[in-house]
Motif scaffolding. Structure first.
Motif, PDB file in Angstrom:
ATOM      1  N   ASP A  73     -14.072   7.849   2.631  1.00 19.07           N
ATOM      2  CA  ASP A  73     -13.434   6.581   2.992  1.00 19.07           C
ATOM      3  C   ASP A  73     -12.007   6.544   2.468  1.00 19.07           C
ATOM      4  N   ASN A  74     -11.086   5.979   3.289  1.00 21.69           N
ATOM      5  CA  ASN A  74      -9.721   5.776   2.814  1.00 21.69           C
ATOM      6  C   ASN A  74      -8.950   7.087   2.627  1.00 21.69           C
ATOM      7  N   THR A 113       0.869  -1.177   0.000  1.00 19.31           N
ATOM      8  CA  THR A 113       0.000   0.000   0.000  1.00 19.31           C
ATOM      9  C   THR A 113       0.902   1.222   0.000  1.00 19.31           C
ATOM     10  N   SER A 149      -3.103   4.998  -0.410  1.00 26.10           N
ATOM     11  CA  SER A 149      -3.706   5.572   0.776  1.00 26.10           C
ATOM     12  C   SER A 149      -3.373   7.063   0.843  1.00 26.10           C
TER      13      SER A 149
END
Ligand SMILES: *Cc1c(COP(=O)(O)O)cnc(C)c1O
Length: 231
Positions: free
Chosen positions: A190-191, A116, A153
């Motif tokens: 979100d995220n 990520t 992210s």
């Protein structure tokens, strides 16, 4: 020389934090080591620096290979999509996501390598022709689109303020980036985190800290002037 410079920068950061009522731990100094030889990076490392910033993929990879493994590498320069694959598993943070095409490429390569990748959205707050970055107006849409991608992210925002003699002139741009982060946080996407504000360089990091910077990117103030070779 580098030790003295770092002591001075450290003193300035402490003082700016004190003035702004912030904790020293809330601000991370990134030693911007582009064009500088690894011997000088090693000096900064010995002083205690663990965050280094580079703006070219090849140079970052070369230094990554030879420097200690506990360094956090920051990609702070404009990133071409065809070079993303060389760094996704090496960098702690990519500061320069300014298009959905770049975000998609980072996502694709991150998924391939099963990592990520933490990124910042680069905003050209002052709308300078010469600079990369999305506009304040388009930033939220880019955040929303990027947030949907796997393997990536969003941790916050980055800006490169104009080159000015008096850093007070840049206070408005730092404040605007902070406000954008507040606006995005309120959207509860979100995220998406807005914990990181990467702003402030040698000429204006004190002002940037007063306005909420969590990462300051200091090159000249640590390593001295850069001498670019003609090529
Ligand atoms: C080179 C660079 C810096 C450091 O600039 P100095 O003025 O030498 O401190 C910071 N941020 C970015 C994106 C850079 O390219």
């Amino acid at each position: 020389m580098i030790r003295e410079n770092l002591e001075q920068v450290e003193k300035n950061i402490k003082e700016a934090c004190r003035k702004a009522g912030r904790e020293r731990e809330d601000v991370t100094l990134i030693a911007v080591s582009k064009t500088k030889p690894v011997e000088l990076l090693q000096e900064a490392y010995n002083y205690g620096c663990r965050d280094f910033g580079e703006n070219k993929v090849q140079e970052l990879v070369d230094k990554f290979e030879v420097m200690p493994k506990d360094i956090h590498w920051h990609m702070i320069g404009h990133l071409q999509t065809n070079k993303v694959k060389y760094i996704v598993d090496k960098v702690a943070l990519i500061h320069s996501v300014d298009s959905i095409k770049l975000a998609e490429t980072i996502s694709k390569e991150a998924v391939k390598k099963n990592v990520t990748v933490s990124v910042l959205i680069e905003v050209n707050v002052a709308e300078e022709e010469s600079k990369f970055g999305t506009t304040l107006k388009d930033a939220i849409a880019l955040v929303e689109q990027t947030a949907k991608l796997p393997g990536i992210s969003i941790e916050g925002l980055m800006t490169i303020a104009p080159y000015v003699e008096n850093s007070e002139e840049n206070r408005q741009y730092f404040a605007a980036l902070k406000q954008l982060a507040v606006d995005i946080t309120q959207k509860n996407i979100d995220n998406v985190n807005m914990n990181v504000l990467s702003m402030g360089m040698t000429g204006d990091y004190i002002t940037a800290i007063e306005e909420g910077a969590t990462y300051v990117r200091v090159g000249t103030g640590i390593f001295g002037e850069r001498h670019y070779q003609l090529s």
